[in-house]
Design a protein around this motif. Structure first.
Motif, short mmCIF file in Angstrom:
data_model
loop_
_atom_site.label_atom_id
_atom_site.label_comp_id
_atom_site.label_asym_id
_atom_site.label_seq_id
_atom_site.Cartn_x
_atom_site.Cartn_y
_atom_site.Cartn_z
N HIS A 99 0.82 -1.20 0.00
CA HIS A 99 0.00 0.00 0.00
C HIS A 99 0.86 1.26 0.00
CE1 HIS A 99 -3.72 -2.20 1.92
NE2 HIS A 99 -3.47 -2.56 0.68
N ARG A 100 1.94 1.22 0.76
CA ARG A 100 2.85 2.37 0.81
C ARG A 100 3.55 2.58 -0.53
NH1 ARG A 100 2.58 6.17 4.07
NH2 ARG A 100 4.84 6.43 4.27
N ASP A 101 3.92 1.47 -1.19
CA ASP A 101 4.52 1.58 -2.52
C ASP A 101 3.55 2.27 -3.48
OD1 ASP A 101 6.89 0.37 -1.80
OD2 ASP A 101 6.29 -1.63 -2.46
N ARG A 102 2.29 1.84 -3.44
CA ARG A 102 1.29 2.44 -4.32
C ARG A 102 1.07 3.91 -3.99
NH1 ARG A 102 -4.43 -0.34 -4.04
NH2 ARG A 102 -4.30 0.55 -1.93
N ALA A 103 1.02 4.21 -2.69
CA ALA A 103 0.81 5.60 -2.27
C ALA A 103 1.94 6.50 -2.72
CB ALA A 103 0.65 5.66 -0.75
N ILE A 151 -12.30 6.96 -1.21
CA ILE A 151 -11.47 5.76 -1.33
C ILE A 151 -10.17 6.08 -2.06
CG2 ILE A 151 -11.37 3.42 -2.25
CD1 ILE A 151 -13.28 3.86 0.13
N GLU A 152 -10.24 6.92 -3.10
CA GLU A 152 -9.03 7.30 -3.83
C GLU A 152 -8.06 8.06 -2.92
OE1 GLU A 152 -10.20 9.48 -7.26
OE2 GLU A 152 -10.85 7.71 -8.38
N HIS A 153 -8.62 8.90 -2.05
CA HIS A 153 -7.77 9.64 -1.12
C HIS A 153 -7.09 8.69 -0.12
CE1 HIS A 153 -7.41 13.04 2.10
NE2 HIS A 153 -6.27 12.81 1.50
N LEU A 154 -7.84 7.73 0.39
CA LEU A 154 -7.27 6.76 1.32
C LEU A 154 -6.16 5.96 0.66
CD1 LEU A 154 -10.51 5.43 3.09
CD2 LEU A 154 -8.84 7.06 3.98
N ARG A 155 -6.32 5.63 -0.61
CA ARG A 155 -5.27 4.91 -1.33
C ARG A 155 -4.03 5.78 -1.49
NH1 ARG A 155 -8.55 1.87 -6.28
NH2 ARG A 155 -9.43 0.18 -5.00
#
Length: 352
Positions: A64-68, A268-272
């Motif tokens: 998740h951190r990589d994606r963020a 949801i996009e913001h959380l991602r």
């Protein structure tokens, strides 16, 4: 309570252009890991890791951190910046300086960008479980006056030597650790005497609107509930965490931010983009389309405002603690008082 209107939408992310990085030395530090249950590194670390209760999937959280890191590249997030700014503002209340500092994963970029010379930091270590997040932070050169090193590491097994840094900062990161008390104990061990620990974590009231909508949608469409949002610490727990970790002069305060979105999809996009999506080990890996649509519909029908946006509450708990030092004020020995409350009441009790 703080309200941040129209903070985030598909076209609403504030953009920031980074200048070409100046030449600067970057070092990746190597050190033995320390676990509160197994000591330093090696087999004991692995054994203690397998014996502890695990709530979160740390490997998934790293993904998740990589994606963020890629979703938030060259973009400023008003909410994340506000939390980092409020956390760093506490450094202005300190008369002493902190030559060496460690910044733990969470809002690495905003913390580095918003330091602006506060705390008298000369050497800064930026640490995250995500290599992509570290690379993104490294590429964004904000303050060339600070000697900055970058380290890929885990907050659950802090790879920092004991009594080696003057300040530890963690903005919106520690609430994803399986052993929060243990991580805070390791932070205390890494601090030098009279060192300062500053942390901001999401509290239990965070995303309460989404929790309600998810629960009702699951009960309506699937006949039961499924864990979609992670458990978070309550305000009453924060002081106990600081005390349990052994910090002196503990301080806790709470702030609430209400962020408005165009739709549940934008939330949801913001959380991602923040790396804050579900990482529970016991999560249901499949979300039915009907349940997702029902969640969005319930959210809109229950919480939509007059301007057509939907609010989301983020409760942020700020924690402050110091490593013990002889200069800190100490409580007097029990029974050493020279004036009784009875005498005080007789002298001042009659005054209104």
């Amino acid at each position: 309570m703080r309200r941040i209107n129209s903070l985030y939408g598909r076209n609403g992310i504030l953009k920031r252009v980074f200048e070409k990085p100046a030449k600067q030395s970057h070092a990746f530090l190597a050190s033995r890991s320390f676990s509160t249950e197994g000591g330093y590194g090696g087999e004991s670390q692995q054994n203690s890791s397998s014996s502890r209760v695990k709530i979160f999937d740390r490997e998934l959280k790293r993904v998740h951190r990589d994606r963020a890191a890629w979703l938030s590249r060259n973009k400023n997030d008003t909410f994340v910046d506000a939390v980092a700014e409020n956390l760093l503002d506490r450094l202005e209340d300190c008369k002493k300086s902190f030559p060496s500092a460690l910044c733990l994963g969470g809002s690495l970029g905003p913390v580095k960008r918003l330091l602006r010379g506060r705390g008298g930091i000369e050497k800064l270590i930026m640490m995250d479980t995500s290599h992509d997040m570290i690379k993104s932070c490294k590429d964004a050169q904000d303050d060339n006056s600070i000697d900055t090193s970058y380290l890929v590491g885990d907050e659950e097994f802090l790879p920092i030597k004991e009594s080696s840094v003057d300040l530890i900062i963690s903005s919106l990161g520690l609430h994803w650790t399986n052993d929060l008390p243990g991580s805070m104990i390791q932070c205390k061990l890494a601090l030098k005497p009279d060192g300062l620990f500053l942390a901001a974590i999401l509290g239990g009231e965070t995303l309460k609107e989404l929790r309600i909508a998810c629960t009702l949608a699951h009960m309506e469409r699937e006949g039961g509930i499924s864990p979609r949002l992670s458990p978070l610490a309550q305000v009453r727990d924060a002081g106990n965490l600081l005390t349990r970790a052994g910090f002196s002069l503990p301080g806790v305060d709470v702030d609430e931010y209400v962020v408005k979105y165009k739709s549940a999809l934008d939330l949801i996009e913001h959380l991602r983009a923040m790396g804050e999506t579900n990482a529970l080990l016991q999560r249901n890996k499949i979300l039915n389309r009907e349940t997702a649509l029902a969640t969005a519909a319930i959210y809109d029908s229950m919480f939509a405002t007059e301007d057509g946006t939907i609010p989301a509450t983020f409760q942020v708990i700020y924690m402050t603690g110091w490593k013990e030092h002889s200069s800190h004020p100490q409580a007097k020995r029990r029974g050493s008082a020279t004036v009784s409350f009875t005498d005080i009441h007789k002298q001042f009790g009659g005054q209104s």
